[in-house]
Motif scaffolding. Structure first.
Motif, mmCIF file in Angstrom:
data_model
loop_
_atom_site.group_PDB
_atom_site.id
_atom_site.type_symbol
_atom_site.label_atom_id
_atom_site.label_comp_id
_atom_site.label_asym_id
_atom_site.label_seq_id
_atom_site.Cartn_x
_atom_site.Cartn_y
_atom_site.Cartn_z
ATOM 1 N N GLN A 209 0.874 -1.177 0.000
ATOM 2 C CA GLN A 209 0.000 0.000 0.000
ATOM 3 C C GLN A 209 0.903 1.216 0.000
ATOM 4 O O GLN A 209 1.911 1.241 0.715
ATOM 5 N N SER A 210 0.560 2.210 -0.798
ATOM 6 C CA SER A 210 1.436 3.363 -0.860
ATOM 7 C C SER A 210 0.671 4.604 -1.259
ATOM 8 O O SER A 210 -0.340 4.522 -1.968
ATOM 9 N N LYS A 211 1.132 5.749 -0.765
ATOM 10 C CA LYS A 211 0.519 7.009 -1.142
ATOM 11 C C LYS A 211 1.639 8.011 -1.397
ATOM 12 O O LYS A 211 2.528 8.188 -0.545
ATOM 13 N N VAL A 212 1.588 8.627 -2.569
ATOM 14 C CA VAL A 212 2.647 9.577 -2.936
ATOM 15 C C VAL A 212 2.728 10.691 -1.890
ATOM 16 O O VAL A 212 1.712 11.267 -1.509
ATOM 17 N N GLY A 213 3.933 10.922 -1.409
ATOM 18 C CA GLY A 213 4.154 11.987 -0.434
ATOM 19 C C GLY A 213 3.923 11.566 1.016
ATOM 20 O O GLY A 213 4.244 12.312 1.932
ATOM 21 N N TYR A 214 3.366 10.386 1.227
ATOM 22 C CA TYR A 214 3.085 9.929 2.589
ATOM 23 C C TYR A 214 3.922 8.731 3.014
ATOM 24 O O TYR A 214 4.390 8.654 4.144
ATOM 25 N N GLY A 215 4.068 7.793 2.111
ATOM 26 C CA GLY A 215 4.864 6.628 2.472
ATOM 27 C C GLY A 215 4.301 5.339 1.932
ATOM 28 O O GLY A 215 3.315 5.329 1.175
ATOM 29 N N THR A 216 4.958 4.262 2.334
ATOM 30 C CA THR A 216 4.649 2.945 1.786
ATOM 31 C C THR A 216 4.588 1.937 2.920
ATOM 32 O O THR A 216 5.362 2.022 3.873
ATOM 33 N N LYS A 217 3.638 1.008 2.787
ATOM 34 C CA LYS A 217 3.553 -0.080 3.758
ATOM 35 C C LYS A 217 3.579 -1.410 3.014
ATOM 36 O O LYS A 217 2.795 -1.625 2.091
ATOM 37 N N ILE A 218 4.504 -2.252 3.410
ATOM 38 C CA ILE A 218 4.616 -3.574 2.797
ATOM 39 C C ILE A 218 4.223 -4.618 3.825
ATOM 40 O O ILE A 218 4.765 -4.640 4.932
ATOM 41 N N SER A 219 3.248 -5.439 3.472
ATOM 42 C CA SER A 219 2.765 -6.464 4.407
ATOM 43 C C SER A 219 3.131 -7.845 3.897
ATOM 44 O O SER A 219 2.772 -8.216 2.781
ATOM 45 N N LEU A 220 3.856 -8.574 4.729
ATOM 46 C CA LEU A 220 4.245 -9.938 4.382
ATOM 47 C C LEU A 220 3.480 -10.898 5.287
ATOM 48 O O LEU A 220 3.361 -10.646 6.496
ATOM 49 N N ARG A 221 2.955 -11.941 4.711
ATOM 50 C CA ARG A 221 2.294 -12.975 5.516
ATOM 51 C C ARG A 221 2.966 -14.307 5.261
ATOM 52 O O ARG A 221 3.163 -14.691 4.108
ATOM 53 N N PHE A 222 3.306 -15.008 6.352
ATOM 54 C CA PHE A 222 3.904 -16.332 6.223
ATOM 55 C C PHE A 222 3.136 -17.321 7.090
ATOM 56 O O PHE A 222 2.719 -16.978 8.206
ATOM 57 N N PRO A 223 2.971 -18.539 6.596
ATOM 58 C CA PRO A 223 2.306 -19.551 7.423
ATOM 59 C C PRO A 223 3.148 -19.891 8.655
ATOM 60 O O PRO A 223 4.386 -19.952 8.562
ATOM 61 N N ILE A 224 2.500 -20.093 9.772
ATOM 62 C CA ILE A 224 3.211 -20.491 10.994
ATOM 63 C C ILE A 224 3.476 -21.993 10.925
ATOM 64 O O ILE A 224 2.591 -22.780 10.601
ATOM 65 N N ALA A 225 4.730 -22.373 11.198
ATOM 66 C CA ALA A 225 5.113 -23.779 11.058
ATOM 67 C C ALA A 225 4.755 -24.577 12.306
ATOM 68 O O ALA A 225 4.303 -25.715 12.221
ATOM 69 N N ILE A 226 4.979 -23.976 13.475
ATOM 70 C CA ILE A 226 4.694 -24.675 14.729
ATOM 71 C C ILE A 226 3.791 -23.787 15.570
ATOM 72 O O ILE A 226 4.251 -22.796 16.131
ATOM 73 N N PRO A 227 2.494 -24.102 15.646
ATOM 74 C CA PRO A 227 1.600 -23.270 16.456
ATOM 75 C C PRO A 227 1.970 -23.384 17.927
ATOM 76 O O PRO A 227 2.452 -24.430 18.369
#
Ligand code: ADP
Ligand code: MG
Length: 228
Positions: A209-227
């Motif tokens: 997600q990004s907005k010119v002049g405001y910044g950027t957010k990068i979201s990474l999702r990974f599966p949990i291996a050991i709950p």
């Protein structure tokens, strides 16, 4: 069986990238060699010309070095590919690595990590986070804040990386990760491509997600291996 699939996918990506990096690095090295040869062979070269050739050679070497940095850990074959990684431990190590670069650019870090176990290759995970955070820092030429937070859900972990930088247009967001897409003078346009490959190999997802002049957010999702 699942582990075998992951392994073969990874070695395929690594060999593709290794071939590509040697190809990409060869171009700037060839150009560098050309300029140095000119300087060597022409004794009559005016001082101004000589300087400009040497400067061009240095620029090309920087390009070669940037390409290697964006790929390096990823292209390096790792003996044990698939490991269990505690994201809190890994993110603390990554924070240590980027701290100096952030300080140099007047960027302060705001982080909060929780512990949970995911599966992946440690070097690749580091490369992925380094490429993302390096872009964030580069997006804040006048300083700012780089934040990295984790949230743990039942089956996956969310890692959110945000900057207060220049942001991206919709067109730029759509093109990010495309090989050689770069808006930077000395950009390689390979960093995010490597990120996308690593996230995919780790069975994760990425959203931007990004907005010119405001910044950027990068979201990474990974599966949990050991709950827990
Ligand atoms: P490079 O950094 O060498 O340009 P990347 O693949 O790492 O190549 O990034 C591609 C492009 O995506 C960048 O040139 C930039 O335009 C855009 N980009 C990536 N991350 C960010 C960010 N955090 N803020 C703004 N633009 C970004
Ligand atoms: Mg980059």
């Amino acid at each position: 069986l699942r582990q075998q699939i992951a392994k073969s996918e990874k070695s395929e990506i690594v060999s593709q990238l290794a071939a590509s990096v040697s190809h990409e690095v060869r171009n700037p090295l060839t150009v560098t060699r050309g300029f140095l040869q000119l300087v060597l062979e022409d004794d009559e070269l005016p001082q101004e010309k000589r300087k400009s050739y040497i400067k061009l050679a240095i620029d090309e070497l920087d390009t070669a070095s940037n390409i290697i940095n964006d790929y390096l850990t990823f292209a390096k074959p790792a003996p044990t590919n698939w490991e269990l990684l505690d994201i809190e431990v890994q993110l603390n190590q990554i924070e240590d690595i980027i701290l100096t670069y952030a300080n140099m650019n007047s960027v302060s870090l705001d982080t909060e990590f929780a512990s949970c176990i995911i599966q992946g290759n440690k070097q690749q995970f580091h490369q992925c986070l380094l490429n993302i955070t390096k872009n964030c820092i580069e997006a804040m030429p006048n300083g700012g804040v780089l934040s990295i937070y984790t949230s743990i859900f039942q089956h996956h972990v969310l890692i959110q990386i945000s900057d207060t930088g220049v942001g991206m247009t919709e067109e730029q967001i759509n093109r990010i990760g495309e090989p050689y897409f770069s808006t930077k003078e000395k950009g390689t346009g390979l960093g995010m491509m490597v990120v996308f490959s690593i996230v995919k190999a780790m069975k994760g997802t990425i959203s931007i997600q990004s907005k010119v002049g405001y910044g950027t957010k990068i979201s990474l999702r990974f599966p949990i291996a050991i709950p827990k």
